[in-house]
Scaffold this motif. Structure first.
Motif, PDB file in Angstrom:
ATOM      1  N   GLY A 282       0.936  -1.231   0.044  1.00 40.80           N
ATOM      2  CA  GLY A 282      -0.046   0.105  -0.045  1.00 40.80           C
ATOM      3  C   GLY A 282       0.898   1.165  -0.035  1.00 40.80           C
ATOM      4  O   GLY A 282       0.536   2.182  -0.765  1.00 40.80           O
ATOM      5  N   LEU A 283       2.128   1.064   0.555  1.00 44.04           N
ATOM      6  CA  LEU A 283       3.091   2.389   0.700  1.00 44.04           C
ATOM      7  C   LEU A 283       3.261   2.607  -0.754  1.00 44.04           C
ATOM      8  O   LEU A 283       3.796   3.966  -0.686  1.00 44.04           O
ATOM      9  CB  LEU A 283       4.073   2.076   1.659  1.00 44.04           C
ATOM     10  CG  LEU A 283       3.754   1.697   3.160  1.00 44.04           C
ATOM     11  CD1 LEU A 283       5.017   1.144   3.734  1.00 44.04           C
ATOM     12  CD2 LEU A 283       3.217   2.654   3.863  1.00 44.04           C
ATOM     13  N   PHE A 284       3.409   1.831  -1.518  1.00 47.08           N
ATOM     14  CA  PHE A 284       3.732   2.423  -3.076  1.00 47.08           C
ATOM     15  C   PHE A 284       2.626   2.259  -3.849  1.00 47.08           C
ATOM     16  O   PHE A 284       2.841   2.299  -5.391  1.00 47.08           O
ATOM     17  CB  PHE A 284       4.839   0.830  -3.619  1.00 47.08           C
ATOM     18  CG  PHE A 284       5.875   0.904  -2.690  1.00 47.08           C
ATOM     19  CD1 PHE A 284       7.036   1.608  -2.892  1.00 47.08           C
ATOM     20  CD2 PHE A 284       6.057  -0.032  -1.461  1.00 47.08           C
ATOM     21  CE1 PHE A 284       8.219   1.444  -2.223  1.00 47.08           C
ATOM     22  CE2 PHE A 284       7.230  -0.168  -0.764  1.00 47.08           C
ATOM     23  CZ  PHE A 284       8.236   0.394  -1.069  1.00 47.08           C
ATOM     24  N   ALA A 285       1.481   2.034  -3.359  1.00 46.35           N
ATOM     25  CA  ALA A 285       0.213   1.883  -4.297  1.00 46.35           C
ATOM     26  C   ALA A 285      -0.302   3.507  -4.905  1.00 46.35           C
ATOM     27  O   ALA A 285       0.027   4.441  -4.121  1.00 46.35           O
ATOM     28  CB  ALA A 285      -1.119   1.335  -3.647  1.00 46.35           C
ATOM     29  N   SER A 286      -0.974   3.783  -5.856  1.00 43.30           N
ATOM     30  CA  SER A 286      -1.366   4.913  -6.412  1.00 43.30           C
ATOM     31  C   SER A 286      -2.803   4.793  -7.024  1.00 43.30           C
ATOM     32  O   SER A 286      -3.381   3.664  -7.557  1.00 43.30           O
ATOM     33  CB  SER A 286      -0.533   5.351  -7.691  1.00 43.30           C
ATOM     34  OG  SER A 286       0.698   5.384  -7.215  1.00 43.30           O
TER      35      SER A 286
END
Ligand code: HEM
Ligand code: HEM
Length: 234
Positions: A123-127
């Motif tokens: 999630g920390l890398f999701a957009s």
């Protein structure tokens, strides 16, 4: 024989930090799941950081926590889990008398922890680039191909969580109705009723201070908040 009439004794099984962890995790996951739509992505993000904090806490508590919460007390590997499951249908009370998770439950605990950790970290890398233009806090630090992969995993892994949680809850309900063994109550109240013959085993659990658990949880929260704040600012 399942001793319906055997005398049962109330013992203490789960410490407060483990119970707080469990139900906070359930609420945080449910919140993240519920809020993945655009309009409430900020709540989604917060719920995700809460999951991250809780998993971090559980890893530390699995090393320094109460004896039956420690990984080395319940992580026995897939073969032990299979052999436990094979014996389960004709199981005796003895088999249910693990002071913590049984070998199959222990394996499931690890699977659940890994899956929810993967969900929170990806999630920390999701957009979201259609309505909100929301980027996870670490997106700007990685090549776009990597972020796309993490985004993809974030969307796929949730399905594995559905399956694992489905099995997990089915198992808990199965114990309740098929084996007349309530594992859910102890995860709420901390105490469990067991046959007098095996009660002594539970007296060997070494409980760690609940305050220590809460302190570790707060520190984990501060670490996660610190990293996210730095990442957003940088
Ligand atoms: C998002 C949903 C859920 C997740 C991710 C989850 C995850 C976990 C984890 C990680 C543990 C290990 C606890 C520890 O040692 O710290 C656990 C234990 C447990 N959970 Fe859940 N859980 C979920 C929902 C539920 C629900 C809805 C119930 C009740 C029906 C439940 C009942 C239990 C029970 C009874 C145990 C203890 C099992 C045992 O005695 O070995 N869980 N769960
Ligand atoms: C364990 C915690 C989390 C869970 C259970 C979760 C769950 C989900 C689910 C179910 C979706 C929708 C997937 C789909 O439509 O196929 C989603 C999308 C998304 N999540 Fe998470 N998530 C978590 C943590 C996070 C975190 C920490 C962040 C960012 C900081 C985040 C950012 C996003 C974004 C940007 C989307 C895309 C939204 C969209 O396309 O509308 N998630 N998440």
């Amino acid at each position: 024989m399942h001793g319906e009439n055997a005398q049962k004794i109330k013992i203490r099984q789960w410490d407060f930090p483990v119970r707080l962890f469990h139900w906070a995790l359930v609420v945080a996951i449910a919140t993240a799941w519920w809020t993945n739509q655009e309009a409430i992505i900020n709540i989604h993000e917060l719920a995700g950081y809460t999951v991250l904090t809780l998993v971090l806490f559980r890893i530390v508590w699995g090393i320094v926590g109460s004896s039956n919460a420690r990984f080395k007390s319940f992580v026995k590997g897939p073969f032990a889990a299979l052999s436990y499951l094979r014996k389960l249908p004709k199981g005796s009370e003895e088999e249910l008398a693990y002071t913590g998770h049984n070998p199959a439950g222990g394996l499931m605990v690890i699977v659940l922890l890994v899956l929810v950790a993967v969900q929170a970290v990806t999630g920390l890398f999701a957009s979201e680039n259609t309505f909100l233009f929301f980027d996870g806090p670490l997106v700007k630090y990685v090549p776009s191909g990597f972020a796309d992969t993490m985004n993809y995993i974030h969307h796929v892994n949730i399905n594995l969580i559905y399956i694992a949680v489905g099995l997990h809850v089915t198992a808990a309900i199965g114990y309740l109705f098929l084996k007349n063994e309530n594992l859910i109550g102890p995860m709420i109240t901390g105490s469990r009723k067991v046959p007098a013959s095996i009660a002594a085993r539970f007296a060997t659990i070494k409980f760690k201070s609940a305050w220590l658990g809460v302190l570790i949880l707060v520190v984990c929260g501060a670490v996660v908040a610190g990293i996210i704040t730095l990442a957003r600012a940088g």
